[in-house]
Design a protein around this motif. Sequence first.
Motif, short mmCIF file in Angstrom:
data_model
loop_
_atom_site.label_atom_id
_atom_site.label_comp_id
_atom_site.label_asym_id
_atom_site.label_seq_id
_atom_site.Cartn_x
_atom_site.Cartn_y
_atom_site.Cartn_z
N UNK A 78 0.81 -1.22 0.00
CA UNK A 78 0.00 0.00 0.00
C UNK A 78 0.84 1.27 0.00
N UNK A 79 1.96 1.25 0.75
CA UNK A 79 2.78 2.45 0.87
C UNK A 79 4.02 2.42 -0.01
N UNK A 80 4.43 1.21 -0.43
CA UNK A 80 5.66 1.08 -1.20
C UNK A 80 6.91 1.25 -0.36
N UNK A 81 6.78 1.30 0.96
CA UNK A 81 7.92 1.50 1.85
C UNK A 81 8.57 0.15 2.17
N UNK A 82 9.89 0.03 1.95
CA UNK A 82 10.56 -1.24 2.27
C UNK A 82 10.83 -1.36 3.76
N UNK A 83 10.64 -2.54 4.29
CA UNK A 83 10.98 -2.84 5.69
C UNK A 83 12.06 -3.92 5.67
N UNK A 84 13.24 -3.57 6.14
CA UNK A 84 14.35 -4.52 6.13
C UNK A 84 14.24 -5.46 7.32
N UNK A 85 14.27 -6.74 7.02
CA UNK A 85 14.10 -7.78 8.02
C UNK A 85 15.44 -8.50 8.20
N UNK A 86 15.94 -8.56 9.41
CA UNK A 86 17.21 -9.23 9.67
C UNK A 86 18.36 -8.26 9.57
N UNK A 87 18.90 -8.05 8.38
CA UNK A 87 20.00 -7.11 8.18
C UNK A 87 19.41 -5.73 7.92
N UNK A 88 19.72 -4.79 8.80
CA UNK A 88 19.14 -3.45 8.69
C UNK A 88 20.19 -2.40 8.36
N UNK A 89 21.35 -2.47 9.01
CA UNK A 89 22.43 -1.51 8.78
C UNK A 89 23.75 -2.25 8.59
N UNK A 90 24.73 -1.53 8.04
CA UNK A 90 26.07 -2.08 7.83
C UNK A 90 27.08 -1.16 8.50
N UNK A 91 28.14 -1.74 9.04
CA UNK A 91 29.18 -0.95 9.69
C UNK A 91 29.82 0.02 8.69
N UNK A 92 30.16 1.19 9.18
CA UNK A 92 30.81 2.18 8.33
C UNK A 92 32.32 1.92 8.34
N UNK A 93 32.71 0.92 7.56
CA UNK A 93 34.13 0.58 7.43
C UNK A 93 34.51 0.58 5.95
N UNK A 94 35.80 0.64 5.70
CA UNK A 94 36.28 0.71 4.32
C UNK A 94 35.87 -0.52 3.52
N UNK A 95 35.97 -1.70 4.15
CA UNK A 95 35.67 -2.93 3.43
C UNK A 95 34.20 -2.99 3.01
N UNK A 96 33.31 -2.45 3.85
CA UNK A 96 31.88 -2.42 3.52
C UNK A 96 31.62 -1.44 2.38
N UNK A 97 32.16 -0.23 2.50
CA UNK A 97 31.93 0.78 1.47
C UNK A 97 32.51 0.34 0.13
N UNK A 98 33.67 -0.30 0.15
CA UNK A 98 34.30 -0.78 -1.09
C UNK A 98 33.42 -1.82 -1.78
N UNK A 99 32.80 -2.69 -0.99
CA UNK A 99 31.95 -3.74 -1.56
C UNK A 99 30.70 -3.13 -2.20
N UNK A 100 30.09 -2.17 -1.53
CA UNK A 100 28.93 -1.49 -2.12
C UNK A 100 29.33 -0.78 -3.41
N UNK A 101 30.47 -0.10 -3.38
CA UNK A 101 30.94 0.61 -4.57
C UNK A 101 31.21 -0.37 -5.72
N UNK A 102 31.79 -1.52 -5.38
CA UNK A 102 32.10 -2.51 -6.42
C UNK A 102 30.83 -2.96 -7.14
N UNK A 103 29.73 -3.09 -6.40
CA UNK A 103 28.49 -3.55 -7.01
C UNK A 103 27.63 -2.40 -7.52
N UNK A 104 28.16 -1.19 -7.41
CA UNK A 104 27.45 -0.03 -7.95
C UNK A 104 26.19 0.33 -7.20
#
Length: 476
Positions: A78-104
């Motif tokens: 009805x609202x189109x709002x996503x609700x994240x179940x289980x994994x909600x946030x990711x640590x702000x570390x270089x390895x995490x940001x690099x992985x997101x960047x790699x996958x665009x």
Amino acid sequence: MMRLSHLRFAIWASCLSHVTASSCKAPIPSIEVDVAIIGGGSSGIHAAIQLKDAGASVLVIEKKSQIGGHAETYTNPDTGIPANVGVVVFEDTKIVQTYFDRLGVATTKINPSASATQSKSYDFSLGFPIPAQSAAEAGAAQQAIANAIGAYSQNVLSKYSWIDQGYLIPEPIPEELTLPFAQFAQKYNFSALLPVMSQFNWYPGNISTIPAIYGIKNFGPGLLSSFTGEFIIPASGDTRSLYRAAATELGDSVLLNSTILHVDRQHKSYVSLIVQQPNQPPKHIKARKLIVAAPQTLKNIGSFDLSTQEHKLFSKFFSIGYVAGVANIPGLNGSLLNVGALTPYNTPVIPGSNGYQSSGSPNQFLLGVAFDNSDYTQADAEAVIRRELQTLAAVGAVPADSSQKVTFPYISDHAPFNLRVSSNEIGAGFYNELLSLEGSRNTYWTGAAFAGHNSGLIWNWNEGTVLPALKKDLGL
């Protein structure tokens, strides 16, 4: 009588069991790759992307209909709002940001504590309202937590700087890492942080009694830094953005809805697997190396050709339970937090939830139901929520008919959760023995049992330990 090799017999038997007689006449499809990966969750997909980038051919074998493991999303129709179940946030570390960047995948940063909606607190098991703190009380509590964070960072994390790199426990094994975590916290003067650790990194087990190594692992340097600063999330707000991008990247290198019928690791130079997908003939996979990224319980991998040592070690794991989901609770406005009024460190009574957090859609809430073992069903988890709502309704915290009207548009069992061993096993060198399995019989092991239930920790383990050794083994 003609003798069939064990592998050929398994192929023949699985063919008879799963396909028609006519299709058995056709040769079983054979796939040759550098690395086969069992498990398409956080660890398996990350490993696949890294190996693909290194020039290896990979094949991910996943039993579910999608990759991503505990990263699940329910989008309100009805609202189109996503609700994240289980994994909600990711640590702000270089390895995490690099992985997101790699996958665009575009990201943004948030502080969940600062952005969280105001919650009312109750003991869900007693129906007891927890009075709001006065300004002076709130200030004193915040100061106590700040002091505890300082003591924890200075006295513990600086001492165990490897904690985010897997279970690289030094020898001789420090005896204090096997202490009950509450006792360890008292020793280092950070007891005021235990309620925060339990609530924020739900569900860590009984925060008072878990061995200290697990308490520290659940709140290591990366998580603490993000907790006091910011976390990374996809800019879309949908955790599965990361795994949709990974699925596109990997394409046909992922076999979904797969059942592993046979594993043969007796060969010196390769591993053979037989995999079944619905309405298809079995596939024979021949891989130079194997990564097992699925939870290493005997229930999951007991049918593999485990060595005596592998069987001995994996049989020692036990797990706790965790069911994550979304609940529609008509008439409830605002989030509720579950606070144990009479428990050590005010942790919720288990089995129980840590609260009902607004998902962003009206009358819809994120929840996580915890159990201290894995002997439960999804119906048991729903019954816990109904029981809590009934108790809360008696004190007017939720509408009177909430326990009857609650529905669960999305709910998912994340067991086996937090695979662990006893303090005695830790002290006897369990993790050093476990890590000695890496590379043996052309097999590498990864996942939460080797790193912790945190994507950033798992990716650290992959990039710091597993993949360098595997790539060297492959000559990459």
